[in-house]
Design a protein around this motif. Sequence first.
Motif, PDB file in Angstrom:
ATOM      1  N   VAL A 146       0.873  -1.176   0.000  1.00  0.00           N
ATOM      2  CA  VAL A 146       0.000   0.000   0.000  1.00  0.00           C
ATOM      3  C   VAL A 146       0.908   1.224   0.000  1.00  0.00           C
ATOM      4  O   VAL A 146       1.656   1.454   0.964  1.00  0.00           O
ATOM      5  CB  VAL A 146      -0.922   0.027   1.243  1.00  0.00           C
ATOM      6  CG1 VAL A 146      -1.876   1.213   1.169  1.00  0.00           C
ATOM      7  CG2 VAL A 146      -1.674  -1.283   1.380  1.00  0.00           C
ATOM      8  N   THR A 147       0.896   1.975  -1.073  1.00  0.00           N
ATOM      9  CA  THR A 147       1.815   3.103  -1.178  1.00  0.00           C
ATOM     10  C   THR A 147       1.080   4.346  -1.656  1.00  0.00           C
ATOM     11  O   THR A 147       0.022   4.261  -2.285  1.00  0.00           O
ATOM     12  CB  THR A 147       2.939   2.803  -2.183  1.00  0.00           C
ATOM     13  OG1 THR A 147       2.360   2.470  -3.443  1.00  0.00           O
ATOM     14  CG2 THR A 147       3.814   1.653  -1.726  1.00  0.00           C
ATOM     15  N   ALA A 148       1.669   5.503  -1.327  1.00  0.00           N
ATOM     16  CA  ALA A 148       1.087   6.761  -1.800  1.00  0.00           C
ATOM     17  C   ALA A 148       2.212   7.722  -2.136  1.00  0.00           C
ATOM     18  O   ALA A 148       3.214   7.778  -1.429  1.00  0.00           O
ATOM     19  CB  ALA A 148       0.180   7.354  -0.728  1.00  0.00           C
ATOM     20  N   GLY A 149       2.040   8.456  -3.231  1.00  0.00           N
ATOM     21  CA  GLY A 149       3.022   9.464  -3.645  1.00  0.00           C
ATOM     22  C   GLY A 149       4.403   8.864  -3.814  1.00  0.00           C
ATOM     23  O   GLY A 149       4.582   7.800  -4.403  1.00  0.00           O
ATOM     24  N   PRO A 178      -2.076  11.647  -6.976  1.00  0.00           N
ATOM     25  CA  PRO A 178      -3.105  12.649  -7.298  1.00  0.00           C
ATOM     26  C   PRO A 178      -3.654  12.493  -8.721  1.00  0.00           C
ATOM     27  O   PRO A 178      -4.857  12.569  -8.924  1.00  0.00           O
ATOM     28  CB  PRO A 178      -2.400  13.990  -7.118  1.00  0.00           C
ATOM     29  CG  PRO A 178      -0.954  13.698  -6.898  1.00  0.00           C
ATOM     30  CD  PRO A 178      -0.806  12.255  -6.585  1.00  0.00           C
ATOM     31  N   ASP A 179      -2.752  12.286  -9.683  1.00  0.00           N
ATOM     32  CA  ASP A 179      -3.224  12.189 -11.069  1.00  0.00           C
ATOM     33  C   ASP A 179      -2.214  11.399 -11.895  1.00  0.00           C
ATOM     34  O   ASP A 179      -1.168  10.997 -11.384  1.00  0.00           O
ATOM     35  CB  ASP A 179      -3.448  13.586 -11.667  1.00  0.00           C
ATOM     36  CG  ASP A 179      -2.238  14.472 -11.442  1.00  0.00           C
ATOM     37  OD1 ASP A 179      -1.109  13.963 -11.602  1.00  0.00           O
ATOM     38  OD2 ASP A 179      -2.408  15.651 -11.085  1.00  0.00           O
ATOM     39  N   ASP A 180      -2.536  11.233 -13.166  1.00  0.00           N
ATOM     40  CA  ASP A 180      -1.656  10.445 -14.039  1.00  0.00           C
ATOM     41  C   ASP A 180      -0.247  10.999 -14.116  1.00  0.00           C
ATOM     42  O   ASP A 180       0.727  10.259 -14.162  1.00  0.00           O
ATOM     43  CB  ASP A 180      -2.256  10.365 -15.457  1.00  0.00           C
ATOM     44  CG  ASP A 180      -3.150   9.137 -15.594  1.00  0.00           C
ATOM     45  OD1 ASP A 180      -2.773   8.088 -15.006  1.00  0.00           O
ATOM     46  OD2 ASP A 180      -4.195   9.220 -16.263  1.00  0.00           O
ATOM     47  N   ALA A 181      -0.175  12.325 -14.157  1.00  0.00           N
ATOM     48  CA  ALA A 181       1.131  12.957 -14.336  1.00  0.00           C
ATOM     49  C   ALA A 181       2.069  12.668 -13.154  1.00  0.00           C
ATOM     50  O   ALA A 181       3.287  12.710 -13.299  1.00  0.00           O
ATOM     51  CB  ALA A 181       0.978  14.461 -14.506  1.00  0.00           C
ATOM     52  N   HIS A 182       1.491  12.411 -11.982  1.00  0.00           N
ATOM     53  CA  HIS A 182       2.320  12.172 -10.805  1.00  0.00           C
ATOM     54  C   HIS A 182       2.281  10.723 -10.345  1.00  0.00           C
ATOM     55  O   HIS A 182       2.668  10.409  -9.230  1.00  0.00           O
ATOM     56  CB  HIS A 182       1.915  13.109  -9.665  1.00  0.00           C
ATOM     57  CG  HIS A 182       2.120  14.549 -10.028  1.00  0.00           C
ATOM     58  ND1 HIS A 182       1.100  15.321 -10.524  1.00  0.00           N
ATOM     59  CD2 HIS A 182       3.225  15.322 -10.026  1.00  0.00           C
ATOM     60  CE1 HIS A 182       1.572  16.532 -10.785  1.00  0.00           C
ATOM     61  NE2 HIS A 182       2.865  16.553 -10.500  1.00  0.00           N
ATOM     62  N   ASN A 183       1.800   9.879 -11.214  1.00  0.00           N
ATOM     63  CA  ASN A 183       1.701   8.465 -10.894  1.00  0.00           C
ATOM     64  C   ASN A 183       3.033   7.813 -11.254  1.00  0.00           C
ATOM     65  O   ASN A 183       3.241   7.357 -12.370  1.00  0.00           O
ATOM     66  CB  ASN A 183       0.546   7.857 -11.696  1.00  0.00           C
ATOM     67  CG  ASN A 183       0.182   6.472 -11.188  1.00  0.00           C
ATOM     68  OD1 ASN A 183       0.729   6.014 -10.178  1.00  0.00           O
ATOM     69  ND2 ASN A 183      -0.718   5.806 -11.890  1.00  0.00           N
ATOM     70  N   LEU A 204      -6.369   7.346  -8.383  1.00  0.00           N
ATOM     71  CA  LEU A 204      -6.016   8.731  -8.700  1.00  0.00           C
ATOM     72  C   LEU A 204      -6.949   9.647  -7.907  1.00  0.00           C
ATOM     73  O   LEU A 204      -8.097   9.864  -8.296  1.00  0.00           O
ATOM     74  CB  LEU A 204      -6.126   8.981 -10.201  1.00  0.00           C
ATOM     75  CG  LEU A 204      -5.261   8.051 -11.067  1.00  0.00           C
ATOM     76  CD1 LEU A 204      -5.417   8.374 -12.549  1.00  0.00           C
ATOM     77  CD2 LEU A 204      -3.788   8.139 -10.660  1.00  0.00           C
ATOM     78  N   THR A 205      -6.467  10.122  -6.794  1.00  0.00           N
ATOM     79  CA  THR A 205      -7.358  10.791  -5.830  1.00  0.00           C
ATOM     80  C   THR A 205      -7.810  12.165  -6.268  1.00  0.00           C
ATOM     81  O   THR A 205      -8.880  12.610  -5.896  1.00  0.00           O
ATOM     82  CB  THR A 205      -6.669  10.905  -4.463  1.00  0.00           C
ATOM     83  OG1 THR A 205      -5.373  11.465  -4.658  1.00  0.00           O
ATOM     84  CG2 THR A 205      -6.550   9.546  -3.797  1.00  0.00           C
ATOM     85  N   ARG A 206      -7.000  12.876  -7.052  1.00  0.00           N
ATOM     86  CA  ARG A 206      -7.419  14.226  -7.445  1.00  0.00           C
ATOM     87  C   ARG A 206      -8.135  14.211  -8.793  1.00  0.00           C
ATOM     88  O   ARG A 206      -9.278  14.641  -8.911  1.00  0.00           O
ATOM     89  CB  ARG A 206      -6.231  15.181  -7.486  1.00  0.00           C
ATOM     90  CG  ARG A 206      -6.657  16.646  -7.469  1.00  0.00           C
ATOM     91  CD  ARG A 206      -5.469  17.582  -7.595  1.00  0.00           C
ATOM     92  NE  ARG A 206      -4.478  17.385  -6.558  1.00  0.00           N
ATOM     93  CZ  ARG A 206      -3.173  17.569  -6.741  1.00  0.00           C
ATOM     94  NH1 ARG A 206      -2.707  17.941  -7.929  1.00  0.00           N
ATOM     95  NH2 ARG A 206      -2.328  17.382  -5.759  1.00  0.00           N
ATOM     96  N   SER A 207      -7.484  13.648  -9.807  1.00  0.00           N
ATOM     97  CA  SER A 207      -8.055  13.748 -11.163  1.00  0.00           C
ATOM     98  C   SER A 207      -9.295  12.878 -11.328  1.00  0.00           C
ATOM     99  O   SER A 207     -10.220  13.248 -12.041  1.00  0.00           O
ATOM    100  CB  SER A 207      -7.003  13.363 -12.190  1.00  0.00           C
ATOM    101  OG  SER A 207      -6.638  12.004 -12.022  1.00  0.00           O
ATOM    102  N   GLN A 211     -11.107   7.507  -3.819  1.00  0.00           N
ATOM    103  CA  GLN A 211     -11.041   7.708  -2.370  1.00  0.00           C
ATOM    104  C   GLN A 211      -9.650   7.356  -1.832  1.00  0.00           C
ATOM    105  O   GLN A 211      -8.928   6.562  -2.412  1.00  0.00           O
ATOM    106  CB  GLN A 211     -12.077   6.811  -1.670  1.00  0.00           C
ATOM    107  CG  GLN A 211     -13.513   7.196  -1.977  1.00  0.00           C
ATOM    108  CD  GLN A 211     -13.824   8.629  -1.590  1.00  0.00           C
ATOM    109  OE1 GLN A 211     -13.644   9.011  -0.437  1.00  0.00           O
ATOM    110  NE2 GLN A 211     -14.271   9.444  -2.548  1.00  0.00           N
ATOM    111  N   HIS A 212      -9.314   8.002  -0.703  1.00  0.00           N
ATOM    112  CA  HIS A 212      -8.087   7.623  -0.005  1.00  0.00           C
ATOM    113  C   HIS A 212      -8.295   6.279   0.683  1.00  0.00           C
ATOM    114  O   HIS A 212      -9.408   5.762   0.714  1.00  0.00           O
ATOM    115  CB  HIS A 212      -7.719   8.706   1.023  1.00  0.00           C
ATOM    116  CG  HIS A 212      -7.186   9.946   0.376  1.00  0.00           C
ATOM    117  ND1 HIS A 212      -5.884  10.063  -0.019  1.00  0.00           N
ATOM    118  CD2 HIS A 212      -7.806  11.110   0.034  1.00  0.00           C
ATOM    119  CE1 HIS A 212      -5.702  11.266  -0.567  1.00  0.00           C
ATOM    120  NE2 HIS A 212      -6.856  11.920  -0.550  1.00  0.00           N
TER     121      HIS A 212
END
Lengths: 355, 378
Positions: A146-149, A178-183, A204-207, A211-212
């Motif tokens: 389970v990872t984020a950012g 947050p989105d594809d660009a930062h994935n 993708l929580t923003r785009s 959900q988190h």
Amino acid sequence: MISALRPLTRIGHWLATPVLPESYLELINPLLGAGLRGRIERLVRESDRAVSLEIRPNHQWQGARPGQYVRLGIDVDGVRHWRCYSVSSAKAGRNDTFTVTVNAIDGGQVSTWLNWHAQVGMVVMLDQAAGDFVLPQGELPKLLFVTAGSGITPVMGMLRSMAANGQAADVVHLHYSPDDAHNLFAEERRGLSLAHGWKTLNQLTRSRGDQHFSSAQLDALCPDWAERLAYACGPTALMDATAAHWQQAGLAEQLKQENFRPALKAVAAGAGGEVRFWNSERVAEGAGDKPLLEVAEQAGLMPKHGCRMGICQGCLVTLKEGQVRDLTSGEVFGESGDMVRICVCAAAGNVTLEL
Amino acid sequence: MTAAMKIDSSLIEKARARRLPVDLTDAQVQQFGAEIEAVRKKIMDSLGENDARYIRRMIKVQRALEVGGRGLLFAGILPPAWLAGTAMLGAAKILENMEIGHNVIHGQWDWMRDPQIHSSTWEWDNVCPSDQWQHSHNYMHHKWTNVVGMDRDVGYGILRMSEKQPWHPAHLAQPVTNAMLATFFQWGVALHDVEFERVRTGEKSVKEAWGQLKHIGKKVRKQVVKDYVLFPLLAGPFFLPVLTGNITANLIRNLWAYMIIFCGHFPDGVEDFLPEDVENEDKAHWYLRQLLGSANISGGKLLHIMSGNLSHQMEHHLFPDMPSNRYAEASAEVQAICKKYGLPYNSKPLHRQFGSVLRKVMRLSLPNGKPKAELATA
């Protein structure tokens, strides 16, 4: 070979005194200088705010296991800063190059500098790899990541190494960005999943408005999570949520976590004080929310330290006088002779440290 | 403290103004101090990559010079190689001791947090152990600059360099003592810290002094083995040219370091002080005393570098932990401040400063009296 060189090394020391032979060898090649260091061999831009540095360490490197972190010493505006970065490459052995991926944090002096100023050929200082956020030895159990950012980086190292070593494993990977660009590493992870039959779930929580992390979400996406050895890495919110989830299920020992920033509590602003460094006869102003390690560094001292987030005990210093505030808990404590983790403790009034 | 509070503050002001030979009120001294502090802050706040590059390049140049000099000395049987090798090694030792070592040990480069260029780790290339020197120099000398009886660098316990020091018949020999000190300067600096005079009076225990001597002994052994045994042996049949080259290089460094350092506090126009002058001294008065108790050497960039920027002795004493490459910049501002407050700014070429030092050595070898012009030429 080594023992044959020993008398030579000894003569070298006598000839180079009062400095080390390395101080002269450094003139030929900076990697031959004293201490563990490495040269940046390649830069790969991973996103508009993340860069991977492929580093060739010198002969002192003892190797890292996938998932471990390495401390990098980087000179920013002439001042050395040490930061921990997880190894993201499949290999990081004694004779290998290894890669760390650095995500530019807002206001992060070193991470932004590395993103915009690091160049191929630069020499950075290193510390041996550390950390127990690693895969078990031998045959692998069912795994859940389970990872984020930028929490993806240590897990990326594990995934790549499993693939490179042909280690069969049942893997579910839940990643938040947050989105594809930062994935980060999205393409590569997709490829690895296809090739090895892993299940990769990108949220993708923003785009996309995904959900988190939540217990319900985990049950839905990975119903057999309780049967898996879990690894979590990401911001404080994710760390807290996953810890609580596994704790409630009574399966806390099945979860491994890697923090990449100290989990400082928003402590009620306490007053700082004057910080005296007893051995070096220096005095500095210590704000109530500023770790004593930083206060000491700004006063020109170089205290020993490791993780800079209160877990490794590498920065323990004896308190001589006064009290300190633990920034991870808000607790104010201190008696003469106490050992204090200066990377997460701030002055609570005037303090004197044996530094 | 409370007793002092009861005294009329204007009386203290007058008393203070009397102590230092300047025509300033206490308020003016405070203002002067604030302006000096502002110079310090401005420069210290602007330290960065260029400064780091400066010291790293200086260290590289120094090491390359040393390697080159030692290499040439292996061919020292040829006179031009001997001369060039000795000169290069001498220059390397001067740079190492002065522009690099002295300043690193002062903590001027601690802000970089590079453990290899740090006051807590630097060991310099001479027989005096850094840690020992650090205490006696950074603390005793820089805090109590030119206070007779407190700053042990006033005459180094063997010369009479101030009228305020009592005369003793032994001082008659001081022109010779002085020449010996210059020749064996690194040894003088090392032994200076043992404070034999305090051991004699019983203020310091023999045991403590012995411990220090043993510490010095270890360093001496390494230095001597390197310069006078190992490198000559490595040259095989050319043992002698290497040995004489190394001896000469150390001698060049000794003489040069001695000359620069004596020009810092002993030329004409430099004030010395008594312990009562510095009672209850605040930061502004400390700044003033540092300024009055030091002298600069004017000259070009090469002179500044080769003197370890001690040619900016006044700036060095005002800001001992400021990186030396910034003293030139500070000097322009300090000079302007001095002009504004009508304070002397003692800066002259090397031959004039050193000439007046030598005259003082001669003059003070005799009991106090008016300076004699004919002695100056002796």
